[in-house]
Scaffold this active site. Structure first.
Site, PDB file in Angstrom:
ATOM      1  N   ASP A  61      50.245  38.790  38.684  1.00  0.00           N
ATOM      2  CA  ASP A  61      48.765  38.613  38.948  1.00  0.00           C
ATOM      3  C   ASP A  61      48.091  39.338  37.974  1.00  0.00           C
ATOM      4  OD1 ASP A  61      47.731  37.050  40.926  1.00  0.00           O
ATOM      5  OD2 ASP A  61      47.267  38.785  42.419  1.00  0.00           O
TER       6      ASP A  61
ATOM      7  N   ASP B 299      48.723  35.144  47.828  1.00  0.00           N
ATOM      8  CA  ASP B 299      48.336  36.176  48.312  1.00  0.00           C
ATOM      9  C   ASP B 299      48.606  36.631  49.730  1.00  0.00           C
ATOM     10  OD1 ASP B 299      47.606  36.979  45.785  1.00  0.00           O
ATOM     11  OD2 ASP B 299      45.394  36.063  46.325  1.00  0.00           O
TER      12      ASP B 299
END
EC number: 3.4.23.-
Length: 494
Positions: free
Chosen positions: A342, A395
């Site tokens: 990420d 997420d």
């Protein structure tokens, strides 16, 4: 850089409203349209406003081209000529920050400076050149500190993991009860239960957790390089297939809680290429397919986010039901890899690609679509600029794998909510996601990698609690509490 709204009128009739950006120098614009003055537009001559205009202005807004001089030079020339504001037409459809160059004095600039993209500026100039009277307003609405959409999106993400966790834990407990029953009976079916994957469950290994980064990175690069209208269409088809499967799985499980539907689900029919399928699944499947098709057809409409979220949540819950983290060690490896993934693709990728690859892909740039479908989103309800608050599937799914693991462990260990690990993991996820939205607002809306905040909270909470309660070794290795072995009834020999 502050966005600026530019509503226009041509010969007294309302026309298009354009969006530009304000400069980092000059006075602040009004924040509300009703306070913004309606001003006549004039085109600069010379067009770049690098030298004194050929005609005197009487408070008009002057429209100029980029040219070769600095933004501050243009502004000072326009202000000296009597302009009340200056609109600079960029030489492309993009917009960027207008700042003063080193050593330039901007304290004496007293008129607003706004940049418009090439297509918007050319349209305005065409009206003026055609002897039409163009008037406009300049104002810059302020975004709310917190939009209700972010609250609902937080509840949606937390609620999705909550539902998936309880379903996964209930399934794991039913499997454990069934195994204990077979052990007590000394049944020959025990071998089959212990050597086959329970109900199609897939367990992640350390190797697969590491490979996730490689595969996910390759897929992200492919999305970035091949981003186009047709490629988005392919993603829409894949999303619909996954959404149909997820919605069907969730509805079958939900309806099976009722006696009448449960009896229908106990009867099966053989379907070519699919094998044995329950009547309940056959009855629900057309509804799921029609729902996905309706969303795909009407996905450009303002209400389409509802269908996208329903299909997306169903898919996420199904994935968290099927895919499992067997122990804390695998969970740590998986989330650590996701953490680095990420950060790299949101921040570090700017050094190689001159833009954030993750953010470009999420927005669906160069595709003509409003982002990729693998997102949960809610329209920003009180934001004058509109748009959506979004969260990617990763997420929710990746941290959700560890949260569902925590609840399965608690149920198998017969731990109460306060003495278990699920409450801590769930709270850590909620807090991490909340901090993500706080950072998003503090960073003026610039995209933030949610896992940057979520992963440390979840891993830190589980490791600290496990060490404090003496369960860390069990959590790290087996991932299942030791259960007393039931008395096995020996089968008499014939």
């Amino acid at each position: 850089m502050d966005q600026v709204k530019v509503p226009t009128r041509v010969n007294g009739k309302e026309k298009e409203e354009y969006v530009g950006v304000g400069a980092r120098f000059g006075p602040t614009l009004e924040s509300k349209e009703k306070h913004a003055t309606l001003i006549k537009l004039a085109v600069a001559d010379p067009s770049d406003s690098c030298t004194t205009p050929k005609f005197k202005l009487t408070g008009e807004v002057i429209l100029v081209h980029r040219g070769n001089c600095s933004f501050t030079t243009k502004t000072k020339v326009a202000e000296a000529a009597g302009a009340s504001a200056i609109i600079i037409i960029n030489n492309s459809t993009d917009l960027f920050k207008m700042v003063c160059e080193k050593g330039e004095d901007v304290l004496d600039i007293n008129i607003p400076v706004v940049m418009l993209p090439l297509d918007a500026g050319s349209s305005l100039q065409k009206f003026v050149d055609g002897n039409d009277t163009v008037t406009l307003q300049l104002y810059s609405p302020k975004r709310p500190a917190v939009d209700v959409a972010e609250v609902f999106l937080w509840l949606m993400a937390v609620g999705t993991i909550l539902c998936a966790s309880y379903w996964s834990a209930w399934t794991a407990r039913e499997e454990a009860i069934e195994q204990d029953k077979l052990l007590k009976d000394g049944s020959d079916e025990l071998l089959q239960v212990s050597t086959t994957s329970s109900r199609g469950v897939v367990e992640i290994t350390v190797i697969s957790a590491i490979l996730f980064v490689v595969v996910a990175s390759c897929f992200l690069i492919m999305l970035y390089k091949l981003m186009s209208f047709w490629f988005i269409e392919v993603l829409v088809v894949l999303f619909c297939i996954g959404g149909v499967e997820g919605l069907q799985t969730c509805l079958v499980a939900l309806l099976s809680c009722f006696r009448w539907f449960r009896s229908i689900g106990e009867f099966y029919v053989k379907v070519p290429f699919l094998g044995a399928v329950s009547y309940l699944t056959l009855a629900i499947c057309p509804f799921c397919i029609v729902s996905a098709v309706i969303w795909a057809v009407y996905r450009q409409y303002s209400f389409a986010w509802i269908g996208q979220d329903i299909l997306g949540i169903s898919l996420i819950i199904t994935v968290l039901q099927i895919v499992r983290v067997p122990n804390l060690k695998v969970g740590v490896v998986l989330l650590s890899c996701a953490f680095m993934y990420d950060i790299f693709w949101v921040f570090v990728s700017k050094w190689w690609f001159r833009e954030s690859v993750m953010i470009v892909v999420a927005r669906g740039d160069k595709s003509g679509e409003d982002g990729i479908p693998m997102l949960l989103k809610i329209p920003r309800m009180f934001d004058p600029w509109g748009g959506y608050s979004i969260i990617g599937f990763g997420d929710i799914i990746l941290p959700g794998l560890l949260v569902t693991f925590a609840l399965r462990y608690d149920w198998l260990a017969n731990k109460k909510l306060k003495s278990g690990y699920f409450l801590g993991a769930m709270s850590a996820y909620g807090l991490g996601l909340l901090i993500t939205y706080i950072a998003l607002n503090l960073m003026d809306g610039h995209g933030q990698p949610a896992l940057l905040y979520i992963v440390p909270f979840i891993l830190g909470t589980l490791i600290v609690l496990g060490h404090k309660r003496g369960d860390l070794e069990t959590l790290w290795t087996t991932g299942e509490p030791e259960r007393p072995c039931p008395h096995v009834r020996l089968q008499p020999q014939s």
